[in-house]
Write a protein that holds these residues in place. Structure first.
Motif, PDB file in Angstrom:
ATOM      1  N   THR A 113      -2.457  11.067  -9.347  1.00 43.97           N
ATOM      2  CA  THR A 113      -1.001  10.524  -9.712  1.00 43.97           C
ATOM      3  C   THR A 113      -1.174   9.060  -9.993  1.00 43.97           C
ATOM      4  N   PRO A 114      -1.521   8.352 -10.913  1.00 41.96           N
ATOM      5  CA  PRO A 114      -1.569   6.962 -11.024  1.00 41.96           C
ATOM      6  C   PRO A 114      -0.187   6.420 -11.561  1.00 41.96           C
ATOM      7  N   ASN A 115      -0.114   5.260 -11.343  1.00 42.97           N
ATOM      8  CA  ASN A 115       1.178   4.654 -11.877  1.00 42.97           C
ATOM      9  C   ASN A 115       2.336   4.818 -10.634  1.00 42.97           C
ATOM     10  N   VAL A 116       1.945   4.737  -9.316  1.00 43.81           N
ATOM     11  CA  VAL A 116       2.906   5.281  -8.230  1.00 43.81           C
ATOM     12  C   VAL A 116       3.782   3.671  -8.282  1.00 43.81           C
ATOM     13  N   ILE A 117       4.972   3.585  -8.452  1.00 42.16           N
ATOM     14  CA  ILE A 117       5.613   2.302  -8.345  1.00 42.16           C
ATOM     15  C   ILE A 117       6.708   2.268  -7.300  1.00 42.16           C
ATOM     16  N   ALA A 118       7.035   3.264  -6.619  1.00 39.36           N
ATOM     17  CA  ALA A 118       7.899   3.386  -5.599  1.00 39.36           C
ATOM     18  C   ALA A 118       7.675   4.706  -4.541  1.00 39.36           C
ATOM     19  N   ALA A 119       8.571   4.612  -3.417  1.00 43.98           N
ATOM     20  CA  ALA A 119       8.229   5.821  -2.455  1.00 43.98           C
ATOM     21  C   ALA A 119       9.326   5.767  -1.656  1.00 43.98           C
ATOM     22  N   TYR A 120       9.803   6.907  -1.317  1.00 46.96           N
ATOM     23  CA  TYR A 120      10.740   6.920  -0.079  1.00 46.96           C
ATOM     24  C   TYR A 120       9.973   7.696   0.956  1.00 46.96           C
TER      25      TYR A 120
END
Length: 155
Positions: A15-22
């Motif tokens: 999963t490339p391009n992760v920009i944010a996370a909760y």
């Protein structure tokens, strides 16, 4: 939200391009909230693609649905004994097969090029007297590349 400092969800090649996370803020030993808290988001000062503005739209779709994800965690995550960290495996399956599918369909319908999925990992933690393996869970938001279909578009 625990004592973790690594962010392996950002380095996962699937999963490339992760920009944010909760991140799941587990309530244990009187601390935590048993909620998902925004732990990582685009930094407009460093983000050349200006994902920050688009992320505001993404948050407006995801945040009202976080309580449903919490309900899934509470129902499906398991713990071996009182001092064990949660096993998120069964909950991740339900989140990715049900909750995330619905959210991703709405993201596509809203013309956003983002997708959400659940990701978990374990880290060893040491408190000065003993160590234990702690589990962590995030709902990560990834920017979908222009040549990459979203899950909803692929179906």
């Amino acid at each position: 939200m625990g004592c973790n400092y690594s962010k392996p969800y950002k380095n996962d090649p699937s999963t490339p391009n992760v920009i944010a996370a909760y991140q799941w803020d587990e309530r244990e030993c009187g601390f935590g909230s048993n909620k998902f808290l925004l732990a990582d988001e685009p930094d407009s000062s460093k983000d050349k693609d200006n994902n920050k503005d688009e992320f505001t739209k993404v948050k407006a779709i995801i945040e009202p649905k976080l309580d449903a994800a919490v309900d899934i965690i509470m129902e499906y995550a398991t713990r071996g004994c009182f001092c064990d960290s949660l096993d998120f495996g069964p909950a991740i399956d339900v989140i990715n097969k049900e909750w995330a599918v619905e959210v991703n369909a709405e993201l596509v319908g809203y013309a956003c090029r983002y997708s959400v999925d659940a990701f978990a990992w374990k880290e060893w933690q040491y408190n000065g007297q003993s160590s234990r393996q702690a589990s962590f869970l995030v709902l990560r938001i990834s920017k979908v590349l222009d040549n990459q279909p979203t899950e909803a578009e692929a179906e």
